[in-house]
Design a protein around this motif. Structure first.
Motif, PDB file in Angstrom:
ATOM      1  N   THR A 197     -53.453   9.650   1.408  1.00  0.00           N
ATOM      2  CA  THR A 197     -52.208  10.409   1.414  1.00  0.00           C
ATOM      3  C   THR A 197     -51.035   9.491   1.723  1.00  0.00           C
ATOM      4  OG1 THR A 197     -53.375  12.386   2.196  1.00  0.00           O
ATOM      5  CG2 THR A 197     -50.979  12.366   2.412  1.00  0.00           C
ATOM      6  N   TRP A 198     -49.933   9.727   1.035  1.00  0.00           N
ATOM      7  CA  TRP A 198     -48.661   9.098   1.370  1.00  0.00           C
ATOM      8  C   TRP A 198     -47.803  10.095   2.136  1.00  0.00           C
ATOM      9  CZ3 TRP A 198     -47.519   4.063   0.915  1.00  0.00           C
ATOM     10  CH2 TRP A 198     -48.258   3.297   0.024  1.00  0.00           C
ATOM     11  N   TYR A 199     -47.282   9.654   3.263  1.00  0.00           N
ATOM     12  CA  TYR A 199     -46.309  10.389   4.049  1.00  0.00           C
ATOM     13  C   TYR A 199     -45.007   9.589   4.086  1.00  0.00           C
ATOM     14  CZ  TYR A 199     -50.139  13.257   5.954  1.00  0.00           C
ATOM     15  OH  TYR A 199     -51.209  14.109   6.112  1.00  0.00           O
ATOM     16  N   ARG A 200     -43.947  10.248   4.480  1.00  0.00           N
ATOM     17  CA  ARG A 200     -42.695   9.542   4.695  1.00  0.00           C
ATOM     18  C   ARG A 200     -41.933  10.173   5.852  1.00  0.00           C
ATOM     19  NH1 ARG A 200     -39.274  11.262  -0.759  1.00  0.00           N
ATOM     20  NH2 ARG A 200     -38.847  13.446  -0.156  1.00  0.00           N
ATOM     21  N   GLN A 201     -41.086   9.370   6.461  1.00  0.00           N
ATOM     22  CA  GLN A 201     -40.275   9.843   7.567  1.00  0.00           C
ATOM     23  C   GLN A 201     -38.890   9.218   7.479  1.00  0.00           C
ATOM     24  OE1 GLN A 201     -41.890   9.197  11.512  1.00  0.00           O
ATOM     25  NE2 GLN A 201     -40.772  10.973  12.283  1.00  0.00           N
ATOM     26  N   ALA A 202     -37.891  10.068   7.350  1.00  0.00           N
ATOM     27  CA  ALA A 202     -36.508   9.642   7.331  1.00  0.00           C
ATOM     28  C   ALA A 202     -35.941   9.723   8.741  1.00  0.00           C
ATOM     29  CB  ALA A 202     -35.694  10.516   6.379  1.00  0.00           C
ATOM     30  N   PRO A 203     -34.884   8.966   9.026  1.00  0.00           N
ATOM     31  CA  PRO A 203     -34.288   9.003  10.361  1.00  0.00           C
ATOM     32  C   PRO A 203     -33.885  10.412  10.766  1.00  0.00           C
ATOM     33  CG  PRO A 203     -33.419   7.153   9.126  1.00  0.00           C
ATOM     34  CD  PRO A 203     -34.224   7.974   8.163  1.00  0.00           C
ATOM     35  N   GLY A 204     -34.288  10.823  11.957  1.00  0.00           N
ATOM     36  CA  GLY A 204     -33.943  12.133  12.466  1.00  0.00           C
ATOM     37  C   GLY A 204     -34.743  13.283  11.903  1.00  0.00           C
ATOM     38  N   LYS A 205     -35.717  12.993  11.058  1.00  0.00           N
ATOM     39  CA  LYS A 205     -36.522  14.034  10.449  1.00  0.00           C
ATOM     40  C   LYS A 205     -37.991  13.855  10.813  1.00  0.00           C
ATOM     41  CE  LYS A 205     -33.542  14.758   6.417  1.00  0.00           C
ATOM     42  NZ  LYS A 205     -33.500  14.818   4.939  1.00  0.00           N
ATOM     43  N   GLU A 206     -38.742  14.935  10.661  1.00  0.00           N
ATOM     44  CA  GLU A 206     -40.167  14.881  10.903  1.00  0.00           C
ATOM     45  C   GLU A 206     -40.886  14.214   9.740  1.00  0.00           C
ATOM     46  OE1 GLU A 206     -40.547  18.983  13.582  1.00  0.00           O
ATOM     47  OE2 GLU A 206     -41.713  18.736  11.759  1.00  0.00           O
ATOM     48  N   ARG A 207     -42.031  13.653  10.040  1.00  0.00           N
ATOM     49  CA  ARG A 207     -42.851  13.072   8.992  1.00  0.00           C
ATOM     50  C   ARG A 207     -43.327  14.166   8.045  1.00  0.00           C
ATOM     51  NH1 ARG A 207     -47.495   8.875  10.688  1.00  0.00           N
ATOM     52  NH2 ARG A 207     -45.572   7.924  11.501  1.00  0.00           N
ATOM     53  N   GLU A 208     -43.248  13.912   6.745  1.00  0.00           N
ATOM     54  CA  GLU A 208     -43.639  14.893   5.757  1.00  0.00           C
ATOM     55  C   GLU A 208     -44.641  14.310   4.772  1.00  0.00           C
ATOM     56  OE1 GLU A 208     -40.607  16.201   3.062  1.00  0.00           O
ATOM     57  OE2 GLU A 208     -39.711  14.206   2.865  1.00  0.00           O
ATOM     58  N   LEU A 209     -45.489  15.174   4.274  1.00  0.00           N
ATOM     59  CA  LEU A 209     -46.454  14.776   3.262  1.00  0.00           C
ATOM     60  C   LEU A 209     -45.757  14.611   1.922  1.00  0.00           C
ATOM     61  CD1 LEU A 209     -50.031  16.131   2.828  1.00  0.00           C
ATOM     62  CD2 LEU A 209     -48.546  15.954   0.838  1.00  0.00           C
ATOM     63  N   ALA A 256     -47.655  12.927  -1.062  1.00  0.00           N
ATOM     64  CA  ALA A 256     -48.659  13.076  -2.106  1.00  0.00           C
ATOM     65  C   ALA A 256     -50.034  12.785  -1.536  1.00  0.00           C
ATOM     66  CB  ALA A 256     -48.373  12.149  -3.286  1.00  0.00           C
ATOM     67  N   THR A 257     -51.037  13.466  -2.065  1.00  0.00           N
ATOM     68  CA  THR A 257     -52.418  13.308  -1.645  1.00  0.00           C
ATOM     69  C   THR A 257     -53.311  13.183  -2.866  1.00  0.00           C
ATOM     70  OG1 THR A 257     -52.183  14.518   0.448  1.00  0.00           O
ATOM     71  CG2 THR A 257     -54.378  14.423  -0.494  1.00  0.00           C
ATOM     72  N   ILE A 258     -54.318  12.333  -2.769  1.00  0.00           N
ATOM     73  CA  ILE A 258     -55.327  12.228  -3.812  1.00  0.00           C
ATOM     74  C   ILE A 258     -56.692  12.281  -3.146  1.00  0.00           C
ATOM     75  CG2 ILE A 258     -55.269   9.692  -3.834  1.00  0.00           C
ATOM     76  CD1 ILE A 258     -55.755   9.918  -6.917  1.00  0.00           C
ATOM     77  N   THR A 259     -57.583  13.111  -3.673  1.00  0.00           N
ATOM     78  CA  THR A 259     -58.867  13.355  -3.040  1.00  0.00           C
ATOM     79  C   THR A 259     -59.848  12.234  -3.317  1.00  0.00           C
ATOM     80  OG1 THR A 259     -59.777  14.607  -4.907  1.00  0.00           O
ATOM     81  CG2 THR A 259     -58.508  15.833  -3.264  1.00  0.00           C
ATOM     82  N   SER A 260     -60.912  12.228  -2.535  1.00  0.00           N
ATOM     83  CA  SER A 260     -61.940  11.206  -2.667  1.00  0.00           C
ATOM     84  C   SER A 260     -62.976  11.544  -3.718  1.00  0.00           C
ATOM     85  CB  SER A 260     -62.641  10.989  -1.327  1.00  0.00           C
ATOM     86  OG  SER A 260     -63.293  12.174  -0.902  1.00  0.00           O
ATOM     87  N   THR A 261     -63.099  12.810  -4.079  1.00  0.00           N
ATOM     88  CA  THR A 261     -64.136  13.247  -5.000  1.00  0.00           C
ATOM     89  C   THR A 261     -63.604  13.426  -6.417  1.00  0.00           C
ATOM     90  OG1 THR A 261     -63.765  15.528  -4.250  1.00  0.00           O
ATOM     91  CG2 THR A 261     -65.548  14.296  -3.216  1.00  0.00           C
ATOM     92  N   SER A 262     -62.903  14.503  -6.641  1.00  0.00           N
ATOM     93  CA  SER A 262     -62.392  14.786  -7.980  1.00  0.00           C
ATOM     94  C   SER A 262     -61.218  13.906  -8.372  1.00  0.00           C
ATOM     95  CB  SER A 262     -61.982  16.249  -8.095  1.00  0.00           C
ATOM     96  OG  SER A 262     -60.878  16.529  -7.248  1.00  0.00           O
TER      97      SER A 262
END
Length: 121
Positions: free
Chosen positions: A35-47, A49-55
């Motif tokens: 998964t990629w997360y990001r966090q901008a100054p003054g903001k909470e970390r947000e998801l 993009a996610t890619i699964t391990s199986t499909s």
């Protein structure tokens, strides 16, 4: 020792593109959800993009859908985030996360150190 190392961040103009990479070591990469997360100054970390391990199916935040693409190369133990049509709102520190599905207790999730993405004219 588990290690996730992000790279590819930098300064780009609005409308430009970047490709982030996250190289993993010390784990069986192919079984982890990435998964990629990001966090901008003054903001909470947000998801982002996610890619699964199986499909290998991917999910995206609404704010990046249609602009970003997540992919993985299990042979290289690397997950990528292709970012197109970048906006100033995309400016943040981007973090890579590896999570082991169905894992219980501690030590099921790992984080990289982050890479800075700045979108500005």
């Amino acid at each position: 020792q588990v290690q996730l190392v992000e790279s590819g961040g930098g300064l780009v103009q609005p409308g430009g593109s970047l490709r982030l990479s996250c190289a993993a070591s010390g784990l069986t990469f192919s079984v982890y959800t990435m998964t990629w997360y990001r966090q901008a100054p003054g903001k909470e970390r947000e998801l982002v993009a996610t890619i699964t391990s199986t499909s290998g199916s991917a999910n995206y935040a609404d704010s990046v859908k249609g602009r970003f693409t997540i992919s993985r190369d299990n042979a290289k133990n690397t997950v990528y985030l292709q970012m197109n049509s970048l906006k100033s709102e995309d400016t943040a520190v981007y973090y890579c996360n590896a999570n082991l599905p169905r894992c219980v207790g501690m030590g099921c999730s790992y984080w990289g150190q982050g890479t800075q993405v700045t979108v500005s004219s």
